[in-house]
Motif scaffolding. Sequence first.
Motif, PDB file in Angstrom:
ATOM      1  N   UNK A 175       0.789  -1.066  -0.130  1.00 53.65           N
ATOM      2  CA  UNK A 175       0.093   0.178   0.080  1.00 53.65           C
ATOM      3  C   UNK A 175       0.800   1.288   0.027  1.00 53.65           C
ATOM      4  N   UNK A 176       0.453   2.186  -0.750  1.00 51.92           N
ATOM      5  CA  UNK A 176       1.177   3.710  -0.735  1.00 51.92           C
ATOM      6  C   UNK A 176       0.673   4.240   0.489  1.00 51.92           C
ATOM      7  N   UNK A 177       1.286   3.965   1.658  1.00 50.49           N
ATOM      8  CA  UNK A 177       1.065   4.516   2.963  1.00 50.49           C
ATOM      9  C   UNK A 177       1.141   6.214   2.846  1.00 50.49           C
ATOM     10  N   UNK A 178       2.364   6.466   1.981  1.00 48.79           N
ATOM     11  CA  UNK A 178       2.682   8.202   2.022  1.00 48.79           C
ATOM     12  C   UNK A 178       1.594   8.594   1.281  1.00 48.79           C
ATOM     13  N   UNK A 179       1.040   8.104   0.448  1.00 50.68           N
ATOM     14  CA  UNK A 179      -0.303   8.730  -0.132  1.00 50.68           C
ATOM     15  C   UNK A 179      -1.271   8.678   0.916  1.00 50.68           C
ATOM     16  N   UNK A 180      -1.341   7.631   1.463  1.00 55.64           N
ATOM     17  CA  UNK A 180      -2.652   7.420   2.449  1.00 55.64           C
ATOM     18  C   UNK A 180      -2.610   8.556   3.629  1.00 55.64           C
ATOM     19  N   UNK A 181      -1.317   8.835   4.119  1.00 51.00           N
ATOM     20  CA  UNK A 181      -1.313   9.954   5.152  1.00 51.00           C
ATOM     21  C   UNK A 181      -1.685  11.132   4.359  1.00 51.00           C
ATOM     22  N   UNK A 182      -1.220  11.439   3.367  1.00 53.40           N
ATOM     23  CA  UNK A 182      -1.393  12.682   2.483  1.00 53.40           C
ATOM     24  C   UNK A 182      -2.812  12.966   2.431  1.00 53.40           C
ATOM     25  N   UNK A 183      -3.642  12.024   2.235  1.00 56.19           N
ATOM     26  CA  UNK A 183      -5.329  11.979   2.027  1.00 56.19           C
ATOM     27  C   UNK A 183      -5.918  12.453   3.247  1.00 56.19           C
ATOM     28  N   UNK A 184      -5.051  11.825   4.449  1.00 58.98           N
ATOM     29  CA  UNK A 184      -5.840  12.283   5.584  1.00 58.98           C
ATOM     30  C   UNK A 184      -5.461  13.662   5.966  1.00 58.98           C
ATOM     31  N   UNK A 185      -4.175  14.291   5.856  1.00 53.18           N
ATOM     32  CA  UNK A 185      -3.944  15.713   6.091  1.00 53.18           C
ATOM     33  C   UNK A 185      -4.698  16.391   5.201  1.00 53.18           C
ATOM     34  N   UNK A 334      17.428 -11.559 -17.157  1.00 47.28           N
ATOM     35  CA  UNK A 334      17.326 -10.946 -15.715  1.00 47.28           C
ATOM     36  C   UNK A 334      16.220  -9.678 -15.974  1.00 47.28           C
ATOM     37  N   UNK A 335      15.075 -10.048 -16.217  1.00 43.48           N
ATOM     38  CA  UNK A 335      14.037  -9.077 -15.980  1.00 43.48           C
ATOM     39  C   UNK A 335      13.913  -7.957 -14.981  1.00 43.48           C
ATOM     40  N   UNK A 336      13.545  -6.856 -15.016  1.00 41.12           N
ATOM     41  CA  UNK A 336      13.552  -5.890 -14.058  1.00 41.12           C
ATOM     42  C   UNK A 336      12.696  -6.264 -13.080  1.00 41.12           C
ATOM     43  N   UNK A 337      13.257  -5.932 -11.652  1.00 42.44           N
ATOM     44  CA  UNK A 337      12.312  -6.144 -10.475  1.00 42.44           C
ATOM     45  C   UNK A 337      11.051  -5.060 -10.659  1.00 42.44           C
ATOM     46  N   UNK A 338      10.111  -5.682 -10.130  1.00 45.72           N
ATOM     47  CA  UNK A 338       8.666  -4.660 -10.001  1.00 45.72           C
ATOM     48  C   UNK A 338       8.451  -4.308  -8.633  1.00 45.72           C
ATOM     49  N   UNK A 339       8.317  -3.245  -8.341  1.00 41.83           N
ATOM     50  CA  UNK A 339       7.809  -2.717  -7.093  1.00 41.83           C
ATOM     51  C   UNK A 339       6.078  -1.896  -7.063  1.00 41.83           C
ATOM     52  N   UNK A 340       5.308  -2.641  -6.738  1.00 38.04           N
ATOM     53  CA  UNK A 340       4.027  -2.185  -7.100  1.00 38.04           C
ATOM     54  C   UNK A 340       3.479  -1.450  -5.690  1.00 38.04           C
ATOM     55  N   UNK A 341       3.042  -0.099  -5.984  1.00 39.74           N
ATOM     56  CA  UNK A 341       2.448   0.549  -4.761  1.00 39.74           C
ATOM     57  C   UNK A 341       0.981   0.679  -5.062  1.00 39.74           C
ATOM     58  N   UNK A 342       0.008   0.415  -4.136  1.00 38.31           N
ATOM     59  CA  UNK A 342      -1.432   0.644  -4.477  1.00 38.31           C
ATOM     60  C   UNK A 342      -1.859   1.721  -3.532  1.00 38.31           C
ATOM     61  N   UNK A 343      -2.962   2.573  -4.131  1.00 42.72           N
ATOM     62  CA  UNK A 343      -3.546   3.692  -3.324  1.00 42.72           C
ATOM     63  C   UNK A 343      -4.431   3.114  -2.527  1.00 42.72           C
ATOM     64  N   UNK A 344      -4.167   3.804  -1.033  1.00 40.52           N
ATOM     65  CA  UNK A 344      -5.251   3.580  -0.105  1.00 40.52           C
ATOM     66  C   UNK A 344      -6.496   4.653  -0.402  1.00 40.52           C
TER      67      UNK A 344
END
Length: 358
Positions: A175-185, A334-344
């Motif tokens: 989860x994109x916790x940074x975005x979640x905190x931004x929504x709250x603020x 050697x495929x690129x590593x994926x880092x998926x962030x999902x929005x709260x």
Amino acid sequence: MLSGERHGKILRELELRGTLSVNEFAAKTGLSTMTIRRDLTQLAGQGLLRRVHGGAVRNASERSGEAEYRRSRQPLATLGLIVPTTGYYFPEIIRGAEAAARTLNARLILGVSNYSVEDEYRQLQRVVANSVDGILLASAGPVEPGSPTFELLAGLKIPVVLVERSSRAFESVMSDHSYGAELAMEHLAVQGHRKIALAVATSPTAPWLRDSHARMVAKLGLESDAPVMEYDRLGPVGGNNQAEFSRFLTDCRRTGTTAALVLPDEEAITLIHLAEESGMDVPQDFAIVAYDDEVAELAAVPLTSIAPPKRDVGHTAVTMCMERLAGKQGSGLTPALRRVNLAPKLIVRESSRAAEED
């Protein structure tokens, strides 16, 4: 290994990847290349695959009923899923993972670390010993070079996906916790609050919320003397930190702070009770936003909350692992590593509503 078991492994490999290399399959299973070639010839004679140079491919003309029959007999892959607890936050992640596993014909083996890095390491050893095809891990501690967990995972030749955790060395879904905190603020600022406090339990989520809180105070031009508290919960799945929150509320009143973002839900509920006992009205005198949305709606004053997409996190993690197994992502060796962030998402309830919204 009996011929029926060998044939099942070959057909699962083809169902998962679409192709099979004799040499690679021999290295993976320990079977001789001669045995594999003989099995491929037999299966080709039954119309279940097509022989090609060096191996076989899935038979495009295979009747769908035969594919369904194979899938019903045995899963395409077995994935180890290790979480810190099944009592809070992670049940929805597990349910999302289960749903994806059913759709993709995978089997899940669940392990629980109880927030212990030692137990986590033992659980990892257990699932590796069971010859799982991939690992999904919500780690109990940092996954950093030098740690036993990191060294074990780094030595594996199977896909590893971190769940609600991040690392430069492994794929991850969180989860994109940074975005979640931004929504709250932003929500609290729109309600007119100029001093917004923060109380977070020490956890992997805490740093994201602290950083976002400080960043949004500056971005929104809020006053910077609102209390910020990080505390240790009394137990791995919760506890009543009433003394800490009593001091926190006193600091809020002393500084004229009128709102707070609180992780997790249970302690936000504790804060409601303390505020009401001190004669404050929630939300007229003091607004509260909870982070997690596990039990926020059940508070005496239903809590506005940030809801991480927990089920989607589990579903995406399994899907990503199965895609990696099937070789559907990336190109080359050697495929690129994926880092998926999902929005709260923000769920507005009574604990932060302005009077005109009632």
